[in-house]
Design an enzyme around this catalytic site. Structure first.
Site, PDB file in Angstrom:
ATOM      1  N   GLY A 216       2.046  68.697  46.541  1.00 26.20           N
ATOM      2  CA  GLY A 216       0.772  67.976  46.710  1.00 26.20           C
ATOM      3  C   GLY A 216       0.887  66.617  46.040  1.00 26.20           C
ATOM      4  O   GLY A 216      -0.051  66.131  45.411  1.00 26.20           O
ATOM      5  N   ASP A 239       4.057  67.172  50.602  1.00 23.59           N
ATOM      6  CA  ASP A 239       2.616  67.101  50.906  1.00 23.59           C
ATOM      7  C   ASP A 239       2.413  67.376  52.387  1.00 23.59           C
ATOM      8  O   ASP A 239       3.379  67.579  53.140  1.00 23.59           O
ATOM      9  CB  ASP A 239       2.033  65.724  50.506  1.00 23.59           C
ATOM     10  CG  ASP A 239       0.549  65.805  50.130  1.00 23.59           C
ATOM     11  OD1 ASP A 239      -0.271  66.143  51.009  1.00 23.59           O
ATOM     12  OD2 ASP A 239       0.207  65.535  48.968  1.00 23.59           O
ATOM     13  N   MET A 260       1.915  74.036  51.185  1.00 25.20           N
ATOM     14  CA  MET A 260       2.288  74.763  49.961  1.00 25.20           C
ATOM     15  C   MET A 260       1.905  76.242  49.998  1.00 25.20           C
ATOM     16  O   MET A 260       2.402  77.030  49.199  1.00 25.20           O
ATOM     17  CB  MET A 260       1.671  74.072  48.739  1.00 25.20           C
ATOM     18  CG  MET A 260       0.177  74.034  48.711  1.00 25.20           C
ATOM     19  SD  MET A 260      -0.373  72.915  47.412  1.00 25.20           S
ATOM     20  CE  MET A 260      -2.101  72.744  47.801  1.00 25.20           C
ATOM     21  N   LYS A 273       0.087  68.121  40.077  1.00 21.73           N
ATOM     22  CA  LYS A 273      -0.971  67.333  39.423  1.00 21.73           C
ATOM     23  C   LYS A 273      -2.242  67.378  40.264  1.00 21.73           C
ATOM     24  O   LYS A 273      -2.234  67.047  41.446  1.00 21.73           O
ATOM     25  CB  LYS A 273      -0.544  65.888  39.195  1.00 21.73           C
ATOM     26  CG  LYS A 273      -1.685  65.118  38.561  1.00 21.73           C
ATOM     27  CD  LYS A 273      -1.390  63.709  38.200  1.00 21.73           C
ATOM     28  CE  LYS A 273      -2.683  63.011  37.834  1.00 21.73           C
ATOM     29  NZ  LYS A 273      -3.539  62.739  38.987  1.00 21.73           N
ATOM     30  N   HIS A 277      -7.016  72.606  40.481  1.00 21.47           N
ATOM     31  CA  HIS A 277      -8.490  72.496  40.420  1.00 21.47           C
ATOM     32  C   HIS A 277      -9.136  72.446  41.818  1.00 21.47           C
ATOM     33  O   HIS A 277     -10.344  72.549  41.931  1.00 21.47           O
ATOM     34  CB  HIS A 277      -8.931  71.310  39.539  1.00 21.47           C
ATOM     35  CG  HIS A 277      -8.766  69.956  40.156  1.00 21.47           C
ATOM     36  ND1 HIS A 277      -9.476  68.854  39.708  1.00 21.47           N
ATOM     37  CD2 HIS A 277      -7.976  69.512  41.154  1.00 21.47           C
ATOM     38  CE1 HIS A 277      -9.119  67.802  40.431  1.00 21.47           C
ATOM     39  NE2 HIS A 277      -8.213  68.165  41.303  1.00 21.47           N
TER      40      HIS A 277
HETATM   41  C1  SAM Z   1      -6.209  65.719  44.611  1.00 15.67           C
HETATM   42  S1  SAM Z   1      -4.840  65.215  45.558  1.00 15.67           S
HETATM   43  C2  SAM Z   1      -3.644  65.012  44.280  1.00 15.67           C
HETATM   44  C3  SAM Z   1      -2.544  64.083  44.658  1.00 15.67           C
HETATM   45  C4  SAM Z   1      -1.513  63.835  43.545  1.00 15.67           C
HETATM   46  N1  SAM Z   1      -0.926  65.064  43.049  1.00 15.67           N
HETATM   47  C5  SAM Z   1      -2.183  63.070  42.427  1.00 15.67           C
HETATM   48  O1  SAM Z   1      -2.628  63.668  41.454  1.00 15.67           O
HETATM   49  O2  SAM Z   1      -2.291  61.840  42.563  1.00 15.67           O
HETATM   50  C6  SAM Z   1      -4.324  66.723  46.314  1.00 15.67           C
HETATM   51  C7  SAM Z   1      -3.117  66.571  47.196  1.00 15.67           C
HETATM   52  O3  SAM Z   1      -2.748  67.870  47.695  1.00 15.67           O
HETATM   53  C8  SAM Z   1      -2.382  67.738  49.049  1.00 15.67           C
HETATM   54  N2  SAM Z   1      -2.548  69.033  49.712  1.00 15.67           N
HETATM   55  C9  SAM Z   1      -3.694  69.679  50.002  1.00 15.67           C
HETATM   56  N3  SAM Z   1      -3.451  70.837  50.631  1.00 15.67           N
HETATM   57  C10 SAM Z   1      -2.097  70.938  50.745  1.00 15.67           C
HETATM   58  C11 SAM Z   1      -1.228  71.929  51.293  1.00 15.67           C
HETATM   59  N4  SAM Z   1      -1.731  73.029  51.846  1.00 15.67           N
HETATM   60  N5  SAM Z   1       0.097  71.727  51.216  1.00 15.67           N
HETATM   61  C12 SAM Z   1       0.606  70.590  50.654  1.00 15.67           C
HETATM   62  N6  SAM Z   1      -0.185  69.611  50.096  1.00 15.67           N
HETATM   63  C13 SAM Z   1      -1.501  69.787  50.153  1.00 15.67           C
HETATM   64  C14 SAM Z   1      -3.343  66.689  49.554  1.00 15.67           C
HETATM   65  O4  SAM Z   1      -2.920  66.120  50.781  1.00 15.67           O
HETATM   66  C15 SAM Z   1      -3.373  65.705  48.406  1.00 15.67           C
HETATM   67  O5  SAM Z   1      -2.367  64.715  48.507  1.00 15.67           O
END
Ligand code: SAM
Length: 372
Positions: A216, A239, A260, A273, A277
């Site tokens: 992510g 991601d 994921m 990161k 949550h």
């Molecule tokens: C709140 S953002 C955090 C991004 C990064 N880790 C940061 O803190 O700047 C959550 C991230 O999780 C990714 N995400 C959500 N569901 C996902 C999945 N099923 N598999 C992979 N990534 C996912 C979203 O696209 C997004 O980029």
């Protein structure tokens, strides 16, 4: 020259002390009209006024509303200057800008503005990262309307407010709204820059890691910073496809698109990161178990998350995490901020039995290590 300082005391009626009614009334008004401040801030940023103040301050200059309005395409510059002055004096009252007042040629108040220390977070290009895109996202019209569904969602059928407003979960919706997706990805990348630069100062758990997978990881900004500091680390940024397609090519970072919940690329350490949550406990455990499978026997997860205090005190250090907890309640089914014992339980329930270590980073963010 009369300098307005943030702590100068001011009573509404000279000689009349504020009673309890007045104090609580004013606080209630402050809560009710909170949105006026970020909406004004957004307009001021979009008009380029904060950047103009920041640039002028590098030459030691303070600007008047007339000078700022001169750069706007407004037809009536005097009217625009009057509006700019009103916007900036509001932001001065919230310590975003500083204001000093002189008397103009006709005896009128002539205000000059400079950026206050907080202002650097709203510049588009601060080297430590910026909150400018987050400020845009927080009051974006496509996002803000989801909050109108919060009460109905709490009393409803299990759909969160974001889903009620858009008919689908947030990250699915992001794949359908390219504009909001871009604002969100920029907001995450720019905000993370600050947290990650503090992480690199205060956390030493990357020693001995040669492949680090950021699950992510957004568009890869986090891994770019980590791999620039730890040159021996190969970064794998993982991601969803709609995010990876916006990710720039970065030295030391390989991008992989995937989900994921289905699989996680192998690495010696897995970085998460602001991912846990977004999920309920059951989904956190699913993700952590996928990470467990992708780690070698001595591997670990490094989760960077806000940790909730147990007592909701009226101080920014508590208001900020409890506010983020509301954002999770609004945006993601089961999403929530957690206390340290709640994170320790998640780690244990997902099979991480060797080490649980928590290191404080910055602004309620902690680095939580779950050893396999
Ligand atoms: C709140 S953002 C955090 C991004 C990064 N880790 C940061 O803190 O700047 C959550 C991230 O999780 C990714 N995400 C959500 N569901 C996902 C999945 N099923 N598999 C992979 N990534 C996912 C979203 O696209 C997004 O980029």
């Amino acid at each position: 020259m009369d300098k307005m300082s943030p702590d100068s005391s001011w009573t509404p009626m000279a000689g009349v002390a504020a009673d309890d009614d007045e104090t609580t009334w004013l606080r209630a008004q402050e809560l009710i009209w909170t949105c006026v401040v970020p909406m004004t801030l957004k307009a001021v940023m979009n008009l380029g006024l904060l950047d103009a103040l920041i640039n002028a301050a590098t030459d030691g200059r303070a600007l008047t509303a007339d000078e700022l309005a001169a750069q706007l395409p407004a037809v009536d510059k005097a009217e625009a200057a009057f509006s700019v002055d009103r916007m900036l004096r509001l932001l001065a009252s919230f310590n975003v800008v500083n204001c000093s007042t002189d008397t103009g040629p006709g005896g009128e108040a002539l205000r000059r503005y400079t950026p206050a220390p907080m202002c650097r977070w709203f510049a588009g290009n601060h080297p430590q990262g910026s909150l400018a895109s987050l400020a845009m996202f927080a009051v974006d019209e496509d996002y803000l309307r989801t909050w109108h569904q919060l009460g109905a969602a709490v009393a409803g059928d299990g759909q969160v407010a974001f889903e009620k407003a858009n008919g689908m979960p947030m990250f699915e919706y992001m794949g359908t709204n390219r504009r909001l997706n871009t604002v969100f990805n920029q907001a995450m990348a720019q905000q993370s820059k600050m947290v990650i630069s503090k992480l690199l100062e205060r956390f030493h758990g990357f020693n001995g890691v040669s492949v680090l997978v950021d699950v992510g990881g957004g568009t890869g900004a986090t891994l770019e910073m980590i791999t620039s500091r730890y040159k021996h680390i190969t970064g794998v940024n993982y991601d969803l496809p709609n995010v990876i397609c916006q990710a720039p090519s970065l030295p030391g970072v390989k991008h992989i698109a995937g989900n994921m919940f289905e699989s996680v690329p192998n690495g010696e350490a897995i970085f998460l990161k602001s991912i846990l949550h977004l999920q309920n406990d059951e989904d956190c455990i699913k993700i952590l178990k996928k990470c467990h499978q992708a780690l070698p026997p001595n591997g670990k997860v490094i989760a960077v998350e806000i940790v909730l205090p147990t007592i909701p005190e009226a101080v920014p250090a508590a208001q900020n995490p409890f506010r983020m907890d509301m954002v999770m309640l609004n945006n993601h089914r089961g999403g929530k901020e957690r206390t340290e014992p709640e994170f320790a339980k998640l780690a244990k329930d997902s099979g991480y039995t060797s080490v649980f270590r928590a290191t404080y980073i910055f602004a309620n963010y902690w680095a939580l290590e779950f050893g396999k």
